[in-house]
Design an enzyme around this catalytic site. Structure first.
Site, PDB file in Angstrom:
ATOM      1  N   ASP A 139      10.097  -2.357  29.072  1.00 30.39           N
ATOM      2  CA  ASP A 139      10.007  -3.803  28.883  1.00 30.39           C
ATOM      3  C   ASP A 139       8.943  -4.062  27.827  1.00 30.39           C
ATOM      4  O   ASP A 139       8.135  -3.182  27.523  1.00 30.39           O
ATOM      5  CB  ASP A 139       9.622  -4.485  30.206  1.00 30.39           C
ATOM      6  CG  ASP A 139       9.497  -5.990  30.055  1.00 30.39           C
ATOM      7  OD1 ASP A 139      10.405  -6.601  29.468  1.00 30.39           O
ATOM      8  OD2 ASP A 139       8.488  -6.569  30.500  1.00 30.39           O
ATOM      9  N   SER A 140       8.936  -5.283  27.302  1.00 29.64           N
ATOM     10  CA  SER A 140       7.905  -5.645  26.323  1.00 29.64           C
ATOM     11  C   SER A 140       6.520  -5.645  26.955  1.00 29.64           C
ATOM     12  O   SER A 140       5.530  -5.532  26.254  1.00 29.64           O
ATOM     13  CB  SER A 140       8.196  -7.030  25.765  1.00 29.64           C
ATOM     14  OG  SER A 140       8.161  -7.975  26.805  1.00 29.64           O
ATOM     15  N   TYR A 155       8.067  -9.791  22.983  1.00 29.46           N
ATOM     16  CA  TYR A 155       9.185  -9.575  22.057  1.00 29.46           C
ATOM     17  C   TYR A 155       9.936 -10.876  21.746  1.00 29.46           C
ATOM     18  O   TYR A 155      10.550 -11.011  20.700  1.00 29.46           O
ATOM     19  CB  TYR A 155      10.201  -8.598  22.666  1.00 29.46           C
ATOM     20  CG  TYR A 155       9.785  -7.133  22.704  1.00 29.46           C
ATOM     21  CD1 TYR A 155       8.555  -6.703  22.226  1.00 29.46           C
ATOM     22  CD2 TYR A 155      10.659  -6.171  23.218  1.00 29.46           C
ATOM     23  CE1 TYR A 155       8.197  -5.366  22.278  1.00 29.46           C
ATOM     24  CE2 TYR A 155      10.308  -4.825  23.258  1.00 29.46           C
ATOM     25  CZ  TYR A 155       9.083  -4.423  22.793  1.00 29.46           C
ATOM     26  OH  TYR A 155       8.735  -3.099  22.833  1.00 29.46           O
ATOM     27  N   GLY A 156       9.879 -11.809  22.682  1.00 30.47           N
ATOM     28  CA  GLY A 156      10.748 -12.987  22.632  1.00 30.47           C
ATOM     29  C   GLY A 156      10.532 -13.910  21.452  1.00 30.47           C
ATOM     30  O   GLY A 156      11.382 -14.743  21.134  1.00 30.47           O
ATOM     31  N   CYS A 204      14.325  -5.900  29.732  1.00 28.19           N
ATOM     32  CA  CYS A 204      13.767  -6.992  28.939  1.00 28.19           C
ATOM     33  C   CYS A 204      14.968  -7.691  28.339  1.00 28.19           C
ATOM     34  O   CYS A 204      15.793  -7.061  27.673  1.00 28.19           O
ATOM     35  CB  CYS A 204      12.873  -6.388  27.854  1.00 28.19           C
ATOM     36  SG  CYS A 204      12.438  -7.504  26.512  1.00 28.19           S
ATOM     37  N   ASN A 205      15.093  -8.985  28.624  1.00 25.45           N
ATOM     38  CA  ASN A 205      16.261  -9.709  28.145  1.00 25.45           C
ATOM     39  C   ASN A 205      16.328  -9.771  26.632  1.00 25.45           C
ATOM     40  O   ASN A 205      17.404  -9.680  26.053  1.00 25.45           O
ATOM     41  CB  ASN A 205      16.262 -11.132  28.693  1.00 25.45           C
ATOM     42  CG  ASN A 205      16.759 -11.189  30.108  1.00 25.45           C
ATOM     43  OD1 ASN A 205      17.914 -11.453  30.347  1.00 25.45           O
ATOM     44  ND2 ASN A 205      15.882 -10.890  31.055  1.00 25.45           N
ATOM     45  N   THR A 206      15.170  -9.930  25.990  1.00 30.48           N
ATOM     46  CA  THR A 206      15.176 -10.021  24.536  1.00 30.48           C
ATOM     47  C   THR A 206      15.697  -8.717  23.940  1.00 30.48           C
ATOM     48  O   THR A 206      16.601  -8.721  23.090  1.00 30.48           O
ATOM     49  CB  THR A 206      13.751 -10.308  24.010  1.00 30.48           C
ATOM     50  OG1 THR A 206      13.281 -11.514  24.609  1.00 30.48           O
ATOM     51  CG2 THR A 206      13.747 -10.454  22.512  1.00 30.48           C
ATOM     52  N   GLU A 230       2.177 -14.954  32.568  1.00 30.44           N
ATOM     53  CA  GLU A 230       1.169 -13.915  32.318  1.00 30.44           C
ATOM     54  C   GLU A 230      -0.241 -14.402  32.643  1.00 30.44           C
ATOM     55  O   GLU A 230      -1.113 -13.617  32.976  1.00 30.44           O
ATOM     56  CB  GLU A 230       1.282 -13.408  30.876  1.00 30.44           C
ATOM     57  CG  GLU A 230       2.642 -12.748  30.681  1.00 30.44           C
ATOM     58  CD  GLU A 230       2.687 -11.643  29.671  1.00 30.44           C
ATOM     59  OE1 GLU A 230       1.881 -11.668  28.727  1.00 30.44           O
ATOM     60  OE2 GLU A 230       3.532 -10.749  29.831  1.00 30.44           O
ATOM     61  N   CYS A 278      15.192 -13.956  31.675  1.00 29.94           N
ATOM     62  CA  CYS A 278      13.937 -13.336  31.244  1.00 29.94           C
ATOM     63  C   CYS A 278      13.300 -12.770  32.501  1.00 29.94           C
ATOM     64  O   CYS A 278      13.244 -13.453  33.531  1.00 29.94           O
ATOM     65  CB  CYS A 278      13.022 -14.382  30.601  1.00 29.94           C
ATOM     66  SG  CYS A 278      11.366 -13.763  30.240  1.00 29.94           S
ATOM     67  N   THR A 279      12.848 -11.526  32.414  1.00 26.43           N
ATOM     68  CA  THR A 279      12.338 -10.865  33.631  1.00 26.43           C
ATOM     69  C   THR A 279      11.032 -11.472  34.153  1.00 26.43           C
ATOM     70  O   THR A 279      10.598 -11.141  35.253  1.00 26.43           O
ATOM     71  CB  THR A 279      12.145  -9.353  33.402  1.00 26.43           C
ATOM     72  OG1 THR A 279      11.536  -9.170  32.139  1.00 26.43           O
ATOM     73  CG2 THR A 279      13.467  -8.633  33.448  1.00 26.43           C
ATOM     74  N   HIS A 280      10.409 -12.349  33.384  1.00 23.11           N
ATOM     75  CA  HIS A 280       9.220 -13.036  33.899  1.00 23.11           C
ATOM     76  C   HIS A 280       9.600 -14.162  34.865  1.00 23.11           C
ATOM     77  O   HIS A 280       8.800 -14.551  35.710  1.00 23.11           O
ATOM     78  CB  HIS A 280       8.429 -13.685  32.768  1.00 23.11           C
ATOM     79  CG  HIS A 280       7.581 -12.743  31.982  1.00 23.11           C
ATOM     80  ND1 HIS A 280       8.106 -11.887  31.049  1.00 23.11           N
ATOM     81  CD2 HIS A 280       6.247 -12.526  31.973  1.00 23.11           C
ATOM     82  CE1 HIS A 280       7.113 -11.194  30.500  1.00 23.11           C
ATOM     83  NE2 HIS A 280       5.977 -11.557  31.043  1.00 23.11           N
TER      84      HIS A 280
END
Lengths: 262, 262
Positions: B6-7, B38-39, B69-71, B148, B180-182
């Site tokens: 992931d980023s 990354y997004g 990571c979706n991006t 974050e 988005c994984t967040h």
């Protein structure tokens, strides 16, 4: 040529100030947009990036380096100065000097990224100049993404700024250093929140003044610098967002050149 | 070993889901914290990073790769699949399949980073499975920094989520993909804003289910994977913030190993 680097877009506030204070000087800018932001990263990583960025600017012909990023100035200034034999400017010292010279109560606030605040560099430098000064600092990590999103006038930004500044307002500081090159774009709401009497110090203007004074003293170096007014803008990642924000900040169309970081 | 990258920190939601759905499997995680996020970056840059990250995980013995990571899934899945000969999973397809299978009105919303939304990948994949589906997407670039920062329950976060989701609510979607994984960390306020009737799809659970189904079908590969329950966590930058958030997300003390990115 004056070489300037930043983690991304914020350093363009320094470019703008240099254009105003040293009109006609050639400028080369590097924005490390592929690895931005620096403010949430460790000092080892930021040091590595700062050394790479300086090397890149020197390879392109820069004779003077301006670290236009508070995080990199905070944690990497010494490493850069040790490794390269050219005049290096950073954005911390000029703002510190200006704050000490203009503050009446010597009660000074600082806002910056988490990395800048954690480094304690502003506090250290202010106390070196005047041990009597009282210093209060506050990390404001969400302001950089808010600025990069262009949310300069949204109520949410207003609320977040208010929340961040509250502890400084309580301390009745008379001077506030904007310890991040993104923050001048939020100067109006910061001033409004702190009140008219608080003197807001914009480090981009402070550093441009220092570079100017230095060049006036060092005529040899000044003669070496080209003054054809050429500006080149390199970035490690080209995005529409950067182009849009940069054009609106500098009020001119800019041509972005892509270069690999690292 | 199952390799996941992931980023930064968001992919740990996928690690958590894999631990639940495939307990005991060895996992190796790489969070590219030195170059996160990354997004907001261009697809060329994200592709380069995704290839480097995959190579790193394979060098450490991964037999299956999960792009958590979706991006990176949006813009780099094809490049990764072309360049490496191992099973590659990404977080888009499982969420798309689940949304099509569970949506009654086929009126589906997607939220993600700017890069993910710009790629149009969710819309394309949904329409491939069912051209009748209506798809509405919305970039929510401030949610990653808010997560974050750990601002999961602040009123400002609530307001920003509300602002972002409003156009999707107006469309009366019955399914919302958290692209988005967040975002699973904000699931409660997202559910509250959208209302109880909207089905929220968490791609970390969807991908864990898919990996499990794949391994059940491919017994040979399954036999090759070690099931000693070892987990290794590599990051390209070690920060306190990461350690703190990771420990609270996975509810266990984790040992971060540092490795250079790129």
């Amino acid at each position: 040529m004056i070489g300037i680097f930043d983690s991304g877009i914020g350093g363009l506030t320094v470019v703008k100030a240099l254009m105003e204070y040293l009109p006609g000087y050639d400028i080369i800018y590097f924005g490390d947009t592929a690895r931005t932001p620096y403010g949430t990263k460790s000092s080892e990583t930021v040091k590595k990036y700062a050394l790479e960025n300086t090397e890149f600017l020197l390879s392109k012909g820069a004779k003077v380096i301006v670290i236009a990023c508070n995080t990199a100035s905070s944690v990497a200034m010494e490493s850069v100065a040790e490794n390269f034999d050219v005049p290096i400017f950073e954005v911390i010292t000029p703002a510190v000097e200006l704050s000490i010279n203009t503050s009446h109560k010597l009660c000074i606030g600082i806002i910056g990224t988490r990395a800048t605040v954690k480094s304690g560099i502003y506090e250290k430098k202010i106390k070196e100049l005047n041990p009597q000064a009282k210093v209060y600092s506050r990390a404001c990590p969400l302001l950089v993404p808010l600025v990069e999103e262009g949310w300069l006038k949204k109520p949410e930004t207003n609320m977040i700024v208010k929340k961040y500044l509250h502890p400084l307002k309580v301390r009745q500081i008379d001077t506030l250093i904007l310890g991040c090159t993104h923050y001048p774009l939020l100067k109006n709401i910061i001033q409004k929140k702190m009140g008219k009497k608080v003197n807001i110090i914009d480090s981009s203007i402070a550093v441009a003044n220092n570079v100017k004074a230095f060049l006036e003293k060092h005529k040899n170096l000044d003669n070496m610098l080209s003054k054809k007014g050429r500006c080149r803008f390199f970035v490690s990642d080209v995005t529409e967002q950067f182009e849009k924000t940069a054009t609106s900040m500098l009020k001119r169309k800019i041509n972005l050149e892509h270069v690999s970081s690292g």
